[in-house]
Design a protein around this motif. Structure first.
Motif, PDB file in Angstrom:
ATOM      1  N   GLY A 241       0.934  -1.166  -0.168  1.00 26.84           N
ATOM      2  CA  GLY A 241       0.070  -0.093  -0.023  1.00 26.84           C
ATOM      3  C   GLY A 241       0.816   1.146  -0.124  1.00 26.84           C
ATOM      4  O   GLY A 241       1.967   1.275  -0.296  1.00 26.84           O
ATOM      5  N   MET A 242       0.242   2.418   0.222  1.00 28.11           N
ATOM      6  CA  MET A 242       1.000   3.601   0.102  1.00 28.11           C
ATOM      7  C   MET A 242       1.021   4.001   1.725  1.00 28.11           C
ATOM      8  O   MET A 242       0.596   3.738   2.655  1.00 28.11           O
ATOM      9  N   GLY A 243       1.916   5.187   1.874  1.00 28.96           N
ATOM     10  CA  GLY A 243       1.903   5.892   3.088  1.00 28.96           C
ATOM     11  C   GLY A 243       3.216   5.816   3.944  1.00 28.96           C
ATOM     12  O   GLY A 243       3.244   5.972   5.084  1.00 28.96           O
ATOM     13  N   TRP A 244       4.299   5.525   2.873  1.00 31.41           N
ATOM     14  CA  TRP A 244       5.661   5.531   3.719  1.00 31.41           C
ATOM     15  C   TRP A 244       5.755   6.761   4.484  1.00 31.41           C
ATOM     16  O   TRP A 244       6.426   7.160   5.533  1.00 31.41           O
ATOM     17  N   LEU A 245       5.898   8.197   3.561  1.00 28.48           N
ATOM     18  CA  LEU A 245       5.897   9.373   4.183  1.00 28.48           C
ATOM     19  C   LEU A 245       4.995   9.756   5.396  1.00 28.48           C
ATOM     20  O   LEU A 245       5.455  10.521   6.524  1.00 28.48           O
ATOM     21  N   GLN A 246       3.788   9.214   5.300  1.00 25.38           N
ATOM     22  CA  GLN A 246       2.789   9.285   6.579  1.00 25.38           C
ATOM     23  C   GLN A 246       3.366   8.606   7.890  1.00 25.38           C
ATOM     24  O   GLN A 246       3.068   9.253   8.949  1.00 25.38           O
ATOM     25  N   GLY A 247       4.127   7.637   7.669  1.00 24.94           N
ATOM     26  CA  GLY A 247       4.609   6.882   8.642  1.00 24.94           C
ATOM     27  C   GLY A 247       5.813   7.468   9.476  1.00 24.94           C
ATOM     28  O   GLY A 247       5.734   7.499  10.500  1.00 24.94           O
ATOM     29  N   VAL A 248       6.483   8.328   8.641  1.00 24.46           N
ATOM     30  CA  VAL A 248       7.739   9.134   9.215  1.00 24.46           C
ATOM     31  C   VAL A 248       6.966  10.112   9.890  1.00 24.46           C
ATOM     32  O   VAL A 248       7.313  10.680  11.090  1.00 24.46           O
ATOM     33  N   LYS A 249       5.877  10.850   9.283  1.00 26.65           N
ATOM     34  CA  LYS A 249       5.004  12.045   9.824  1.00 26.65           C
ATOM     35  C   LYS A 249       4.529  11.495  11.262  1.00 26.65           C
ATOM     36  O   LYS A 249       4.475  12.344  12.021  1.00 26.65           O
ATOM     37  N   ASP A 250       4.115  10.281  11.075  1.00 26.12           N
ATOM     38  CA  ASP A 250       3.295   9.736  12.543  1.00 26.12           C
ATOM     39  C   ASP A 250       4.461   9.689  13.735  1.00 26.12           C
ATOM     40  O   ASP A 250       4.130  10.056  14.617  1.00 26.12           O
ATOM     41  N   TRP A 251       5.724   9.240  13.243  1.00 26.18           N
ATOM     42  CA  TRP A 251       6.757   9.187  14.244  1.00 26.18           C
ATOM     43  C   TRP A 251       7.035  10.441  14.923  1.00 26.18           C
ATOM     44  O   TRP A 251       7.363  10.653  15.909  1.00 26.18           O
ATOM     45  N   TRP A 252       7.153  11.417  13.876  1.00 24.20           N
ATOM     46  CA  TRP A 252       7.592  12.798  14.391  1.00 24.20           C
ATOM     47  C   TRP A 252       6.523  13.327  15.364  1.00 24.20           C
ATOM     48  O   TRP A 252       6.964  13.961  16.110  1.00 24.20           O
ATOM     49  N   GLU A 253       5.374  13.226  15.069  1.00 20.88           N
ATOM     50  CA  GLU A 253       3.989  13.673  15.713  1.00 20.88           C
ATOM     51  C   GLU A 253       4.219  12.990  17.190  1.00 20.88           C
ATOM     52  O   GLU A 253       3.826  13.571  17.934  1.00 20.88           O
ATOM     53  N   ASN A 254       4.739  11.877  17.289  1.00 17.19           N
ATOM     54  CA  ASN A 254       4.748  11.038  18.540  1.00 17.19           C
ATOM     55  C   ASN A 254       6.199  10.860  19.071  1.00 17.19           C
ATOM     56  O   ASN A 254       6.311   9.914  19.703  1.00 17.19           O
ATOM     57  N   VAL A 255       6.985  11.884  18.684  1.00 23.22           N
ATOM     58  CA  VAL A 255       8.300  11.632  19.129  1.00 23.22           C
ATOM     59  C   VAL A 255       8.681  11.461  20.582  1.00 23.22           C
ATOM     60  O   VAL A 255       9.672  10.726  20.886  1.00 23.22           O
ATOM     61  N   VAL A 305       2.386   0.898  17.449  1.00 17.42           N
ATOM     62  CA  VAL A 305       3.306   0.471  16.558  1.00 17.42           C
ATOM     63  C   VAL A 305       4.714   1.220  17.096  1.00 17.42           C
ATOM     64  O   VAL A 305       5.798   0.541  17.456  1.00 17.42           O
ATOM     65  N   ILE A 306       4.536   2.249  17.308  1.00 18.72           N
ATOM     66  CA  ILE A 306       5.782   3.161  17.451  1.00 18.72           C
ATOM     67  C   ILE A 306       6.453   3.058  18.958  1.00 18.72           C
ATOM     68  O   ILE A 306       7.557   2.898  19.098  1.00 18.72           O
ATOM     69  N   ALA A 307       5.472   2.541  19.934  1.00 20.11           N
ATOM     70  CA  ALA A 307       5.911   2.565  21.126  1.00 20.11           C
ATOM     71  C   ALA A 307       6.629   1.243  21.396  1.00 20.11           C
ATOM     72  O   ALA A 307       7.949   1.178  21.842  1.00 20.11           O
ATOM     73  N   PRO A 308       6.267   0.155  21.114  1.00 24.02           N
ATOM     74  CA  PRO A 308       7.053  -1.180  21.121  1.00 24.02           C
ATOM     75  C   PRO A 308       8.316  -1.264  20.438  1.00 24.02           C
ATOM     76  O   PRO A 308       9.289  -1.911  20.820  1.00 24.02           O
ATOM     77  N   GLU A 309       8.293  -0.732  19.148  1.00 27.39           N
ATOM     78  CA  GLU A 309       9.346  -0.781  18.219  1.00 27.39           C
ATOM     79  C   GLU A 309      10.490   0.107  18.619  1.00 27.39           C
ATOM     80  O   GLU A 309      11.551  -0.126  18.530  1.00 27.39           O
ATOM     81  N   SER A 310      10.236   1.329  19.234  1.00 28.12           N
ATOM     82  CA  SER A 310      11.033   2.203  19.927  1.00 28.12           C
ATOM     83  C   SER A 310      11.913   1.463  20.972  1.00 28.12           C
ATOM     84  O   SER A 310      13.139   1.514  21.249  1.00 28.12           O
ATOM     85  N   SER A 311      11.166   0.685  21.704  1.00 29.44           N
ATOM     86  CA  SER A 311      11.701   0.178  22.824  1.00 29.44           C
ATOM     87  C   SER A 311      12.602  -1.063  22.784  1.00 29.44           C
ATOM     88  O   SER A 311      13.410  -1.281  23.138  1.00 29.44           O
ATOM     89  N   ASN A 312      12.069  -1.902  21.492  1.00 31.54           N
ATOM     90  CA  ASN A 312      12.597  -3.106  21.033  1.00 31.54           C
ATOM     91  C   ASN A 312      14.114  -2.789  20.741  1.00 31.54           C
ATOM     92  O   ASN A 312      15.148  -3.362  21.228  1.00 31.54           O
TER      93      ASN A 312
END
Length: 671
Positions: A241-255, A305-312
């Motif tokens: 699917g699409m949304g590669w840039l959206q994922g980066v934006k999501d991470w930044w919004e939840n940095v 997704v962001i929380a567990p992957e950051s900690s892993n």
């Protein structure tokens, strides 16, 4: 100022070593191997590291470190593919990612979930490396205060945490860790050389089990067998699917969420024994509890997704703290990493940090660089990796087992290595089936020799001081630092008992079967009882104390668990049996029928040698089990044989011979 004067030159030397072209090459090789391992569901860093251990002999230490660290760094990143695309945890550290990552993929937002996960993994890995650098920088003066009693206490701390914080039922963690410790005592005792567990009649066991055999058997084989029984493509579609840039934006919004989760990962990684089986759940729970709008969690919330992957990824940096500074593995992968350091001639612990600081920093910053390379490769290769998930696992499993068998043989160059691999693999399958913590078993196995050594040396010194005066003996054992560690150990047990319900290796845990879990526990109890009886017959006191004490505690845990089973209903967590429900119970192929294929390969190797046995195994497996044509079966077999021959030629390794090689002189690779 002395600390700065020592540390800064070491850091500069480490950076020079890391960016040498040869080290970059080994680091990239480790990253690529870790990427390959992490993509396959269930294998994880323990299996990957166990796979490379036999090939570390003779490698220059910094190159070997780069290879291992590259693999360690990228597995928590690449295992996201399985969790998001398949709904199958890529490893025990990525279970929480499934809860929101897989629903996002089903909504057509797999690219968004993956890009947010990769950014979170990269950030967590870098933050973990920075924290580790600062911690080592500050901790060096503290390390000078650690003597034998303190090292023994901190070993007990690690064991207490891995035993208690390792499953729904704490007693199962105690039994698993104790069994790992007892298996680690098999063979000649380190102090007096007494042979334990009747190894007089089995020469192969005189030196005990090798870590590579135990690591691959406990982790890799159970997951391969489980997936092979399903007999289906890993995924139905390879579209991201699409949304590669959206994922980066999501991470930044939840940095800030990513930062806090990464710090959680570092802290959990620092505590010996917690590691992957808990860190993602803690970070995920923190994300839910700290959010005002929680209704979307579990249905496709990107924060899940962001929380567990950051900690892993951050936990790997934290896990290196006890591993490098005290020689205590912070997780299952760190336990195997310790074995790799030993093969490279390195001895982690206070001595390494005091006198070989440049090597310590080389490990730390190799971890940071590998995270950058790994995250970049995951993004670049995502669409191609997604296509691989459409291949039936039945067509991949034989190649995986081929590599595992080849790696296992390298530990001692004996065909008995394959027998040990199958035997330990069967134990791993049963531990997984009945929900006994495999990380607890593995860390117990790794710490067995170290714990016994510390205990014997501390006992001898304390005994000599007690002979002088009771005050001198107590002053030696109960220092302020050792008392503090003892308090932490008791605190960890108390907290672990309260939190055990939230810590699990398998997401689903069907219960209802009573006979099989009880029979398995009875088998464990009999083994521990025989081990205790065997230890009691040893004449040298120093060689019998450790197995007697550990065995008695483990035996008490077995009896307590049996008592719980007798008093509770079949729905209690003590009766977890993956064959009672879920994917394992509904698999189209039975467990023993699947294992018979690997026994066929083992028997064939004893008779014809590995290459001929592999040729027969491949053709028969692909034709009869995979259902492909004879022509394709032959072609697949030829590809596998060509690959393993190329690998052996590059590494200068031999293959296991059989009876045929004893009566006939055959050319390589049939020798």
């Amino acid at each position: 100022m002395d600390i700065f004067a020592t540390a800064l030159p070491a850091l500069g030397e480490a950076l020079t070593l890391i960016f040498h072209p040869q080290q970059i090459m080994f680091l990239v090789a480790g990253v690529l191997l870790g990427l390959s391992i992490g993509v396959l569901p269930g294998l994880g860093g323990i299996a990957g590291l166990s796979l490379v251990l036999p090939f570390l002999f003779g490698i220059e230490p910094v190159s070997g470190l780069a290879l291992m660290v590259g693999l360690i760094a990228v597995v928590p990143t690449s295992d996201t593919f399985s969790s998001v695309l398949l709904g199958i945890p890529g490893s025990s550290a990525s279970q929480a990612t499934v809860l929101d990552g897989f629903p996002l993929a089903k909504k057509g937002q797999a690219a968004r979930a993956l890009s947010a996960a990769f950014m979170s993994s990269l950030f967590g890995g870098l933050l973990g490396a920075v924290v580790l650098t600062c911690f080592i920088f500050v901790a060096r003066p503290l390390i000078l205060a650690f003597g034998l009693p303190e090292m023994l206490m901190i070993t007990a701390l690690g064991l207490s945490m891995v035993a208690i914080l390792a499953g729904r039922v704490p007693l199962k963690g105690v039994v698993a860790a104790g069994m790992g410790l007892m298996v680690g005592t098999i063979g000649a005792a380190g102090a007096g050389g007494s042979l334990r567990m009747s190894t007089y009649d089995i020469p192969y066991l005189v030196d005990g089990f090798q870590l590579v055999i135990v690591g691959l058997g406990i982790y890799a084989i159970p997951e391969i067998v489980s997936l092979l029984r399903q007999d289906k493509p890993i995924a139905s579609t390879g579209d991201l699917g699409m949304g590669w840039l959206q994922g980066v934006k999501d991470w930044w919004e939840n940095v800030w969420l990513s930062t806090r989760s990464a710090l959680i990962g570092v802290v959990v990684g620092i505590i010996p024994g917690l590691g992957g089986s808990v860190v993602d759940w803690i970070a995920y729970g923190f994300a839910v509890q700290s959010s005002k709008d929680r209704e979307n969690f579990g249905q496709g919330d990107i924060r899940g997704v962001i929380a567990p992957e950051s900690s892993n990824n951050a936990k790997e940096g934290g896990g290196l703290v006890p591993t490098l500074i005290f020689g205590i593995p912070g997780s299952g992968s760190m336990a195997v990493f310790l074995g790799g350091l030993a093969l490279l001639g390195l001895s982690p612990g206070p001595h390494m940090v005091r006198q070989d600081l440049s090597t310590t920093y080389t490990i730390v910053w190799s971890l940071a660089l590998a995270n950058v390379i790994g995250a970049g490769l995951c993004i670049v290769l995502s669409k191609y990796i997604a296509k691989l998930t459409q291949i039936r696992f039945t067509l991949l499993a034989p190649y995986l087992f081929m590599i595992i068998a080849f790696a296992a043989f390298q530990s001692r160059q004996s065909t008995s290595d394959l027998v040990a691999l199958i035997g330990v693999g069967l134990l791993g399958i049963l531990l997984r089936r009945f929900d006994y913590s495999r990380p607890a078993f593995l860390i117990g196995f790794v710490l067995s020799g170290q714990a016994e050594g510390f205990a014997n040396m501390a006992n001898q010194i304390a005994a000599s001081r007690f002979r002088r005066s009771w005050e001198a003996g107590f002053d030696y054992i109960f220092t302020p630092l050792s008392i503090s560690i003892l308090v932490l150990t008791l605190l960890s047990i108390w907290v672990g008992i309260k939190q055990s319900k939230n810590i699990r290796e398998n997401i689903e845990a069907p219960t209802g079967a009573k006979r099989a879990p009880v029979v398995f526990l009875l088998c464990i109890t009999v083994y521990i009882a025989v081990s205790v009886w065997d230890a009691s017959n040893i004449t040298r006191v120093g060689d019998k104390i450790f197995p007697l004490v550990v065995g008695s505690v483990t035996l008490a845990g077995c009896f307590a668990l049996l008592l719980r089973m007798r008093r509770t209903s079949e729905t209690d967590d003590a009766f977890v049996d993956l064959e009672a429900g879920g994917d394992d119970a509904n698999a189209p192929h039975g467990l023993w029928k699947t294992l018979s294929w690997f026994l066929f390969l083992l028997v064939g190797t004893f008779i014809f040698g590995l290459i001929i046995a592999l040729s027969l195994f491949f053709v028969m497996f692909f034709r009869l089990r995979g259902g492909v044509s004879w022509a394709l079966s032959t072609g697949y077999a030829a590809m596998g044989i060509a690959f393993i021959m190329f690998l052996a030629w590059v590494l200068g390794r031999d293959f296991p011979p059989g009876l045929l090689q004893k009566v006939a002189h055959l050319p390589w690779p049939l020798t």
